[in-house]
Design a protein around this motif. Structure first.
Motif, PDB file in Angstrom:
ATOM      1  N   ALA A 160       0.692  -1.242  -0.111  1.00 22.68           N
ATOM      2  CA  ALA A 160       0.125  -0.097  -0.084  1.00 22.68           C
ATOM      3  C   ALA A 160       0.872   1.238   0.023  1.00 22.68           C
ATOM      4  CB  ALA A 160      -0.931   0.057   1.267  1.00 22.68           C
ATOM      5  N   GLU A 161       1.931   1.126   0.719  1.00 25.59           N
ATOM      6  CA  GLU A 161       2.882   2.304   0.835  1.00 25.59           C
ATOM      7  C   GLU A 161       3.549   2.640  -0.637  1.00 25.59           C
ATOM      8  OE1 GLU A 161       5.441   1.232   3.924  1.00 25.59           O
ATOM      9  OE2 GLU A 161       4.516   2.231   5.447  1.00 25.59           O
ATOM     10  N   LYS A 162       3.862   1.465  -1.350  1.00 30.95           N
ATOM     11  CA  LYS A 162       4.357   1.670  -2.682  1.00 30.95           C
ATOM     12  C   LYS A 162       3.086   2.091  -3.635  1.00 30.95           C
ATOM     13  CE  LYS A 162       7.669  -2.463  -2.411  1.00 30.95           C
ATOM     14  NZ  LYS A 162       7.922  -3.621  -2.863  1.00 30.95           N
ATOM     15  N   ALA A 163       2.164   1.774  -3.534  1.00 26.64           N
ATOM     16  CA  ALA A 163       0.943   2.343  -4.368  1.00 26.64           C
ATOM     17  C   ALA A 163       0.511   3.493  -4.019  1.00 26.64           C
ATOM     18  CB  ALA A 163      -0.154   1.495  -4.223  1.00 26.64           C
ATOM     19  N   ASP A 164       0.889   4.070  -2.690  1.00 24.23           N
ATOM     20  CA  ASP A 164       0.651   5.643  -2.392  1.00 24.23           C
ATOM     21  C   ASP A 164      -0.924   5.803  -2.266  1.00 24.23           C
ATOM     22  OD1 ASP A 164       1.014   7.982  -1.390  1.00 24.23           O
ATOM     23  OD2 ASP A 164       1.242   8.916  -3.183  1.00 24.23           O
ATOM     24  N   ASP A 165      -1.553   4.859  -1.654  1.00 21.72           N
ATOM     25  CA  ASP A 165      -2.987   4.595  -1.666  1.00 21.72           C
ATOM     26  C   ASP A 165      -3.233   4.772  -0.294  1.00 21.72           C
ATOM     27  OD1 ASP A 165      -5.589   3.883  -1.743  1.00 21.72           O
ATOM     28  OD2 ASP A 165      -5.664   2.984  -3.440  1.00 21.72           O
ATOM     29  N   VAL A 166      -3.945   5.861   0.272  1.00 23.51           N
ATOM     30  CA  VAL A 166      -4.114   6.099   1.798  1.00 23.51           C
ATOM     31  C   VAL A 166      -5.366   4.992   2.347  1.00 23.51           C
ATOM     32  CG1 VAL A 166      -4.668   7.734   3.753  1.00 23.51           C
ATOM     33  CG2 VAL A 166      -3.459   8.404   1.594  1.00 23.51           C
ATOM     34  N   LYS A 167      -6.207   5.004   1.604  1.00 22.88           N
ATOM     35  CA  LYS A 167      -7.657   4.060   2.002  1.00 22.88           C
ATOM     36  C   LYS A 167      -7.014   2.891   2.119  1.00 22.88           C
ATOM     37  CE  LYS A 167     -12.335   3.235   1.074  1.00 22.88           C
ATOM     38  NZ  LYS A 167     -13.461   3.553   0.225  1.00 22.88           N
ATOM     39  N   VAL A 168      -6.312   2.160   1.383  1.00 21.53           N
ATOM     40  CA  VAL A 168      -5.839   0.698   1.142  1.00 21.53           C
ATOM     41  C   VAL A 168      -4.850   0.707   2.458  1.00 21.53           C
ATOM     42  CG1 VAL A 168      -4.753  -1.096  -0.007  1.00 21.53           C
ATOM     43  CG2 VAL A 168      -6.462   0.401  -1.207  1.00 21.53           C
ATOM     44  N   LEU A 169      -4.105   1.685   2.571  1.00 21.07           N
ATOM     45  CA  LEU A 169      -2.963   1.545   3.633  1.00 21.07           C
ATOM     46  C   LEU A 169      -3.565   1.376   4.981  1.00 21.07           C
ATOM     47  CD1 LEU A 169      -0.100   1.591   4.657  1.00 21.07           C
ATOM     48  CD2 LEU A 169      -0.051   4.096   4.583  1.00 21.07           C
ATOM     49  N   ALA A 170      -4.746   2.138   5.337  1.00 19.72           N
ATOM     50  CA  ALA A 170      -5.510   2.270   6.468  1.00 19.72           C
ATOM     51  C   ALA A 170      -5.995   0.828   6.632  1.00 19.72           C
ATOM     52  CB  ALA A 170      -6.444   3.396   6.468  1.00 19.72           C
ATOM     53  N   LYS A 171      -6.582   0.201   5.755  1.00 17.59           N
ATOM     54  CA  LYS A 171      -7.131  -1.149   5.723  1.00 17.59           C
ATOM     55  C   LYS A 171      -5.961  -1.887   6.206  1.00 17.59           C
ATOM     56  CE  LYS A 171      -9.494  -5.018   3.131  1.00 17.59           C
ATOM     57  NZ  LYS A 171     -10.051  -5.314   1.771  1.00 17.59           N
ATOM     58  N   ALA A 172      -5.008  -1.989   5.574  1.00 18.73           N
ATOM     59  CA  ALA A 172      -3.607  -2.926   5.849  1.00 18.73           C
ATOM     60  C   ALA A 172      -3.232  -2.757   7.148  1.00 18.73           C
ATOM     61  CB  ALA A 172      -2.664  -2.701   4.770  1.00 18.73           C
ATOM     62  N   ILE A 173      -3.111  -1.608   7.774  1.00 19.99           N
ATOM     63  CA  ILE A 173      -2.741  -1.295   9.108  1.00 19.99           C
ATOM     64  C   ILE A 173      -3.610  -1.884  10.238  1.00 19.99           C
ATOM     65  CG2 ILE A 173      -2.163   0.481  10.874  1.00 19.99           C
ATOM     66  CD1 ILE A 173      -0.985   2.158   8.330  1.00 19.99           C
ATOM     67  N   ASN A 174      -5.179  -1.591   9.803  1.00 13.86           N
ATOM     68  CA  ASN A 174      -6.209  -2.112  10.714  1.00 13.86           C
ATOM     69  C   ASN A 174      -6.307  -3.570  10.713  1.00 13.86           C
ATOM     70  OD1 ASN A 174      -8.980  -1.232  12.135  1.00 13.86           O
ATOM     71  ND2 ASN A 174      -9.563  -2.994  10.697  1.00 13.86           N
ATOM     72  N   THR A 175      -5.920  -4.278   9.751  1.00  9.62           N
ATOM     73  CA  THR A 175      -6.000  -5.742   9.588  1.00  9.62           C
ATOM     74  C   THR A 175      -4.826  -6.363  10.387  1.00  9.62           C
ATOM     75  OG1 THR A 175      -4.888  -5.979   7.589  1.00  9.62           O
ATOM     76  CG2 THR A 175      -7.283  -6.148   7.596  1.00  9.62           C
ATOM     77  N   THR A 176      -3.749  -5.723  10.415  1.00 11.69           N
ATOM     78  CA  THR A 176      -2.407  -5.994  11.072  1.00 11.69           C
ATOM     79  C   THR A 176      -2.822  -5.736  12.573  1.00 11.69           C
ATOM     80  OG1 THR A 176      -1.109  -5.259   9.284  1.00 11.69           O
ATOM     81  CG2 THR A 176      -0.073  -5.645  11.272  1.00 11.69           C
ATOM     82  N   GLY A 177      -3.300  -4.850  12.832  1.00  9.00           N
ATOM     83  CA  GLY A 177      -3.925  -4.492  14.460  1.00  9.00           C
ATOM     84  C   GLY A 177      -4.887  -5.606  14.955  1.00  9.00           C
ATOM     85  N   ALA A 178      -5.650  -5.984  13.880  1.00  9.83           N
ATOM     86  CA  ALA A 178      -6.623  -7.353  14.331  1.00  9.83           C
ATOM     87  C   ALA A 178      -5.894  -8.442  14.842  1.00  9.83           C
ATOM     88  CB  ALA A 178      -7.530  -7.607  13.277  1.00  9.83           C
TER      89      ALA A 178
END
Length: 669
Positions: free
Chosen positions: A70-88
């Motif tokens: 997501a950081e490579k794609a520079d997509d904030v919405k997808v990055l937020a989802k990835a961080i959230n699933t890692t937190g889960a």
């Protein structure tokens, strides 16, 4: 009696779910087919979610891969989802500190782009962190923030999720009335969204609360509805905890035979799944029930089974804690390695730059120190005065802000109360309009016919042969009108006051025969035959409100007569399982098209004349649906135009062991 098992069961119903290997294989296949970083990040997040319950450590690894993509794609919405699933993943490992850091990071990103749905999810996740720490005040603060935002954007998924979390928080605190309010508000939303696992959890939680309050009949009604849906979607996991909920309800009501029966069924389903925690809880429940009734031999056997699986579950929890520490260690080690590489690369440049800075800095520092001393001496007194004034102003602003917050809170509460009153008034007005519509349209016709006949009789203008013909027609219309009045009054009372179900043991064969005898004259007038295939000596015994079921049978058979031609036939029969009895009213009439089937059970949504131009109110089938659902069952129709229709409904049915016990009790009585 203990309710620990129940709380552990219904608040976290999806904690011990089985890994969906098929879904994971499909996601890996999709991942191999794309090189677009945003798409890869989204798929990696979904893989992380799939591993969350069964392998949290694997979930964290895929979550970190999703973050990199997501950081490579520079997509904030997808990055937020990835961080959230890692937190889960961290949450499932029990590393609540790391989970909270990820949840807050995802929240900040979602706030930066105005992702309202994502913000609602983050608020709920942060609330779950506080629930795990037993800080219910802070948890409900975040849940309420999520609920206000979800209502504002009208996102039903977020609303139902938040109401369910608020209900669980209240339930953990023992606030059963408040928990019941939240769960009942979430239930219709989950039904509308067709979230069947969510519907099962809400129904079971409501049943738990009714058991705790001593309303065992209501508890059984909701648990049986949950069991019917779990059976329909063939979910062994859901079926396991619903069966245990039924056993708990019977145990608390001191019906120990049924409590043992459903607890053993729950244990069998848990063993099929090899769900260790469910096996442990079911074994513990059986031990408690047998201890209560003094059967210490069986109690000891199930206590031994409980101990075996309790040790196994504790070992798994310890392994999860070890995995959590390993993940934290690996993360810190990687960060240190990256920092060391970066430091070595820049060290020489920094040393050269520092030498130059030192030379300029020494001279500049001397000049600045002299100037600073002069300024500091003159400004220190002034600075103290300004700080004092700022402190006073800040106190005033804080007091004013607190006053505004309290006023805003009071206004919001008044607004919510007025909105609820408005909705209730609108609902009652709709009930009134519906009543007036039926009275004006369906009751006026027969009364006008009666008035016209009486006028003809009064002037002697009606021959005797015509009188007999009109009398038969009028008799049929008046009978239909009386049944319409019965339906109308019962429906109106249910809308204004609610229905009270009085379930008792009954034989469905007797009710079927009673309604056939009542409606045979009406069928004979149209040359229609009615056949009862429910044998009295083998018909299953079922628990339901016999008056409600009598009304359902009368409406279904009457409708079948209405839409049959001369020479057609109507058949009533039953099918039985250990859990449910299915009643079938089948006819060879004109049938129903697919479009009409979709709305046939709605209130006055479909009214058509019969084959002999009989009128209908559109109310009977809506009542049938309400009555069957009140008794823990469901109703549906299968039809083909020109072939006929089959109306089917289910009712809770005792298993073989219970029917034998009921027969013995009847013999003794």
């Amino acid at each position: 009696m203990k309710m620990i098992a129940l709380l552990h069961l219904f608040i976290l119903p999806y904690l011990y779910s089985v890994q969906d290997d098929g879904k994971i294989r499909q996601l890996h296949s999709e991942l191999e087919q794309t090189n677009e970083q945003a798409v890869r990040a989204d798929i990696l997040s979904d893989i992380s979610q799939a591993y969350r319950s069964s392998n949290p450590k694997e979930a964290i690894q895929y979550g970190n891969k999703a973050i990199e993509a997501a950081e490579k794609a520079d997509d904030v919405k997808v990055l937020a989802k990835a961080i959230n699933t890692t937190g889960a993943g961290f949450f499932m490992l029990g590393d609540f500190e790391s989970a909270a850091n990820k949840y807050y990071e995802a929240l900040r990103l979602r706030e930066s782009i105005g992702d309202s749905v994502g913000i609602c999810l983050s608020y709920n996740n942060i609330g779950n962190i506080y629930i795990s720490q037993h800080n219910y005040t802070k948890a409900e603060e975040y849940y309420n923030k999520a609920l206000r935002l979800a209502n504002h954007i009208k996102d039903k998924t977020s609303i139902s999720r938040t109401l369910n979390n608020l209900g669980s928080s209240s339930l953990k605190q023992g606030a059963y009335e408040q928990a019941l309010k939240y769960y009942k508000a979430a239930l219709p939303l989950k039904e509308e969204l067709e979230d069947k696992p969510g519907v099962i959890a809400a129904l079971s939680n409501i049943g738990l609360i009714y058991s705790t309050a001593g309303n065992y009949q209501a508890a059984l009604t909701y648990q049986l509805r949950a069991l019917a849906i779990a059976d329909e979607i063939q979910s062994l996991h859901d079926k396991t905890y619903v069966l245990r909920g039924l056993s708990e309800a019977y145990w608390v009501s001191k019906d120990y035979d049924k409590a043992v029966y459903y607890a053993k069924l729950s244990l069998e389903e848990a063993q099929k799944l090899n769900a260790k925690d469910h096996i442990r809880l079911s074994a513990e429940l059986l031990n408690n029930i047998y201890t209560t009734i003094g059967d210490f031999k069986n109690a000891h056997a199930y206590l031994t089974l409980y101990s075996q699986y309790n040790d196994s579950v504790q070992t798994e929890k310890a392994m999860m804690q070890i995995s959590s520490m390993q993940v934290k260690y690996d993360t810190e080690l990687k960060e240190k390695e990256n920092l060391q590489l970066k430091t070595n690369g820049n060290l020489q440049a920094k040393q050269l730059h520092q030498k130059t800075l030192i030379q300029y800095g020494i001279g500049t520092l001397l000049a600045i120190s002299v100037l600073f001393s002069i300024i500091a001496y003159r400004g220190s007194k002034r600075l103290r005065q300004i700080n004092k004034q700022l402190f006073i102003k800040n106190e005033q602003i804080m007091a004013f802000h607190h006053e505004l917050s309290e006023k805003k809170k009071a206004i919001v509460e008044q607004s919510d109360q007025l909105q609820k009153q408005k909705e209730e008034l609108v609902r009652l007005n709709e009930v009134k309009n519906k009543l007036f519509s039926i009275v004006a349209h369906d009751l006026r016709g027969p009364l006008v016919s009666l008035k016209s006949l009486l006028q003809l009789l009064s002037v002697g203008a009606l021959p005797e042969d015509k009188l007999r013909q009109f009398a038969k027609t009028l008799e049929s219309e008046q009978q239909n009108t009386l049944w319409l009045l019965d339906n109308l009054l019962i429906w109106a009372r249910s809308q204004m006051e609610g229905l009270n179900t009085k379930a008792n043991t009954m034989h469905i064969a007797a009710l079927v025969q009673e309604n056939i005898e009542l409606l045979t004259p009406q069928a004979q007038r149209k040359d229609i035959t009615i056949t009862n295939k429910v044998a009295p000596n083998v018909a299953p015994i079922t628990m339901a409100d016999d008056e409600m079921i009598k009304m359902v049978l009368r409406n279904l058979i009457s409708n079948a007569i209405k839409f049959c031609n001369a020479g057609d036939s109507i058949t009533i029969e039953t099918q039985s399982t250990d859990y449910f009895l299915t009643v079938i009213v089948q006819d060879t009439g004109i049938g129903i098209d697919a479009k009409s089937q979709e709305k046939i059970f709605g209130f006055r949504s479909l009214t058509t004349r019969g084959t002999a131009l009989e009128k209908g109110s559109g109310l009977g089938l809506a009542l049938c649906k309400d009555f069957i659902e009140q008794n823990g069952g469901r109703i549906w129709v299968e039809s083909e135009p020109g072939v006929g229709s089959s109306f089917k409904f289910t009712l809770p049915s005792m298993g073989t062991a219970q029917r034998q016990m009921a027969s013995k009790l009847d013999f003794l009585l």
